[in-house]
Design an enzyme around this catalytic site. Structure first.
Site, mmCIF file in Angstrom:
data_model
loop_
_atom_site.group_PDB
_atom_site.id
_atom_site.type_symbol
_atom_site.label_atom_id
_atom_site.label_comp_id
_atom_site.label_asym_id
_atom_site.label_seq_id
_atom_site.Cartn_x
_atom_site.Cartn_y
_atom_site.Cartn_z
ATOM 1 C CD GLU A 330 -2.652 -1.261 2.568
ATOM 2 O OE1 GLU A 330 -3.852 -1.545 2.473
ATOM 3 O OE2 GLU A 330 -2.085 -1.065 3.658
HETATM 4 C C1 TNX Z 1 -4.467 -3.859 4.550
HETATM 5 S S1 TNX Z 1 -3.202 -6.183 3.700
HETATM 6 C C2 TNX Z 1 -3.173 -3.761 5.052
HETATM 7 C C3 TNX Z 1 -3.009 -3.368 6.447
HETATM 8 C C4 TNX Z 1 -4.318 -3.195 7.153
HETATM 9 C C5 TNX Z 1 -5.276 -4.262 6.714
HETATM 10 C C6 TNX Z 1 -6.561 -4.278 7.468
HETATM 11 C C7 TNX Z 1 -1.945 -5.318 3.815
HETATM 12 C C8 TNX Z 1 -0.720 -5.863 3.285
HETATM 13 N N1 TNX Z 1 -2.047 -4.105 4.379
HETATM 14 O O1 TNX Z 1 -2.262 -2.183 6.495
HETATM 15 O O2 TNX Z 1 -4.100 -3.279 8.509
HETATM 16 O O3 TNX Z 1 -5.527 -4.076 5.363
HETATM 17 O O4 TNX Z 1 -7.275 -5.444 7.239
#
Ligand code: TNX
Length: 525
Positions: A330
């Site tokens: 992200e």
């Molecule tokens: C996505 S999945 C994220 C996390 C969050 C999560 C909540 C991923 C690699 N990153 O930063 O905590 O969703 O479900």
């Protein structure tokens, strides 16, 4: 010897109400093969010994852990004797544990034989013996988990089991950043996941909301960056001594700790702690909300790489496992070209400290290579049974990078079970117990075969989870299903059969005080 019934794969459906003398034992993860031998059950007595059949401190420790489990509940002395080597041991009123050349069982398999005379456990490694003890535990009455003396009989049904895992990596992840979990809470989770033969605990040690590991060369990361959490609570961090204690405790449960320092995004806690790490030289405030993707390290600053060299250097020295998780997810505030540059500079740093890299799926966009053994953790939302095209999984595999599979709509244990769940998120949908069980790593993606997959992992993100009881509520009863997908053969897998085995775990968790969700999908024992 009475003729037994051979149970291979997961084909036999036992009945929850069956006569315990003839019922097929309900074990999770299901063993590769199990033959029940009626009339050959073994009953522990106050004279039962635990015999160590090998000169190995690790084997002695596994024997001690079995004694530690069963002494309080049985009230029996269960002395650990040995090493007794050079002849067959454990033939009378004994539980014997020994190392044996059984190469077909790999590095984690075991053989368990129960007959009237006793229990014989043999494995090529101490890890295999530990996993065998976890199986033996489930063959004993649930009240063996009690810390107070209970009424027997302590009967183990007659079985002959040969077992080994399908995948080498069977992980759980705990996000200690969004909310902090103490050493005691993390150890409790290690106790619980190791019952299901999980062998990796990935600790998400840093994120926007908190930095959770003391770094001596950058002390404000923990003291300031770790001083809060989602919702504004006091946060916390592990001292290096405490982290080492967790690593050692995990190792005693044959679990490898994989520490994650998320980058280049999910870095607000670090950026808030050291103004110099920011491109504009200004430290942002600490963050206690739940947005993602807004932070980024300064990719063009040399200090950024000195920072990661120092942090990863200290962490690598504290971590015996071969992997460091670098995050990579992200990175919405890092342009792709910068993202690639950043990972080009980060990878040699990790390698120079003698560690392999695991990152979230997005690292497949960068110049990653399968040699050395980089892993990409895939968190895509996928059907799970009908293979789908997934460009990042394809890119990883084309680069020779193996995958850890964590499909968010099946394996994310922070997802709510349904709209009534008191905690959790639902951006990947609701994840019922059935949904968490009904998928397979080999049928997630088109163009990805079993050889491209190192294993499975069940993450728990903690935006909504403030203590270990809430974590338990999300993990149980779903985690055992992910553990089974990682360990057991796929042949014959069926939800209807699995749910009868899962039902048998309820009384065990009740005795242990595990705060599990009594999902109405299961007819609990
Ligand atoms: C996505 S999945 C994220 C996390 C969050 C999560 C909540 C991923 C690699 N990153 O930063 O905590 O969703 O479900």
């Amino acid at each position: 010897v009475l003729a037994g019934s051979l149970v291979t794969g997961l084909a036999v459906t036992p009945s929850a109400q069956a006569d315990p003398a003839t019922a097929v034992p309900r074990i999770i993860p299901a063993p590769v093969s199990m033959t029940t031998v009626p009339g050959q059950s073994f009953t522990l007595t106050r004279h039962t010994k635990i015999v160590v059949g090998s000169r190995s401190a690790d084997v002695a420790r596994v024997a001690a852990s079995l004694a530690g489990l069963a002494r309080p509940s049985t009230g029996y002395p269960l002395p650990v004797v040995g090493p007794v080597v050079g002849h067959v041991v454990g033939d009378h009123d004994a539980i014997s544990l020994r190392l044996a050349a059984l190469p077909q069982l790999g590095t984690e398999g075991y053989e368990l034989n129960v007959s009237r005379g006793g229990v014989r456990l043999a494995a090529p490694t101490a890890a295999g013996l530990f996993h065998g003890v976890q199986t033996l535990r489930q063959l004993l009455p649930a009240k063996v988990e009690s810390r107070r003396t209970q009424q027997g009989p302590w009967t183990v049904p007659g079985v002959s089991i040969s077992d080994h895992p399908r995948f080498a990596w069977r992980g759980a992840m705990l996000d200690v950043s969004r909310h902090f979990f103490t050493v005691e809470e993390t150890k409790r989770y290690i106790d619980e996941i190791s019952m299901y033969k999980i062998n990796v605990l990935h600790l998400h040690l840093s994120d926007d909301q908190g930095w959770r590991i003391a770094i001596k060369s950058w002390p404000r990361l923990a003291t300031y960056g770790g001083s809060t959490e989602v919702g504004g609570g006091p946060g916390g961090y592990y001292t290096q001594k405490q982290y080492t204690d967790i690593v050692r405790y995990a190792a005693q449960h044959f679990i490898t700790i994989v520490p994650e320092i998320d980058s280049p995004s999910h870095t607000n806690a670090a950026l808030a702690s050291y103004a110099d790490l920011n491109c504009d030289g200004k430290a942002p405030p600490l963050y206690t909300g739940t947005n993602v993707g807004f932070s980024s390290v300064c990719v063009d600053k040399d200090l950024t790489y000195k920072f990661f060299d120092d942090v990863i250097g200290e962490l690598a020295r504290l971590t015996p496992g071969s992997y460091i998780h670098v995050g990579g997810d992200e990175a919405h505030s890092t342009p792709l070209a910068d993202y690639v540059t950043f990972l080009d500079r980060l990878q040699p740093i990790v390698h120079a400290h003698g560690k392999n890299i695991i990152g979230w799926n997005e690292i497949a966009q960068a110049d990653v290579q399968g040699s050395p053994a980089t892993l990409a953790q895939n968190w895509s939302i996928l059907d799970g049974n009908t293979p789908a095209a997934d460009p990042l999984a394809t890119a990883a595999v084309q680069k020779g990078v193996q995958l850890i599979t964590s499909p968010a709509n099946h394996a994310y244990l922070d997802m709510q079970y349904d709209a009534n769940s008191p905690y959790g998120l639902h951006w990947a949908g609701y994840v019922s117990v059935q949904k968490s069980y009904q998928w397979d790593p080999a049928t997630l993606f088109t163009g990805v075969t079993e050889q491209n997959i190192r294993g499975v992992e069940a993450p728990i993100w903690s935006e909504t989870l403030t203590n270990i009881h809430e974590v338990e509520y999300m993990a149980f009863p779903r985690l055992p299903g992910i553990a089974e997908i990682g360990w057991s053969p796929r042949t014959g897998r069926s939800w209807d059969e699995y749910r009868t085995r899962l039902a048998a775990q309820g009384p065990r968790w009740t005795v242990m005080g595990v705060n599990f969700y009594r999902s109405p999908e299961i007819s609990w024992d």
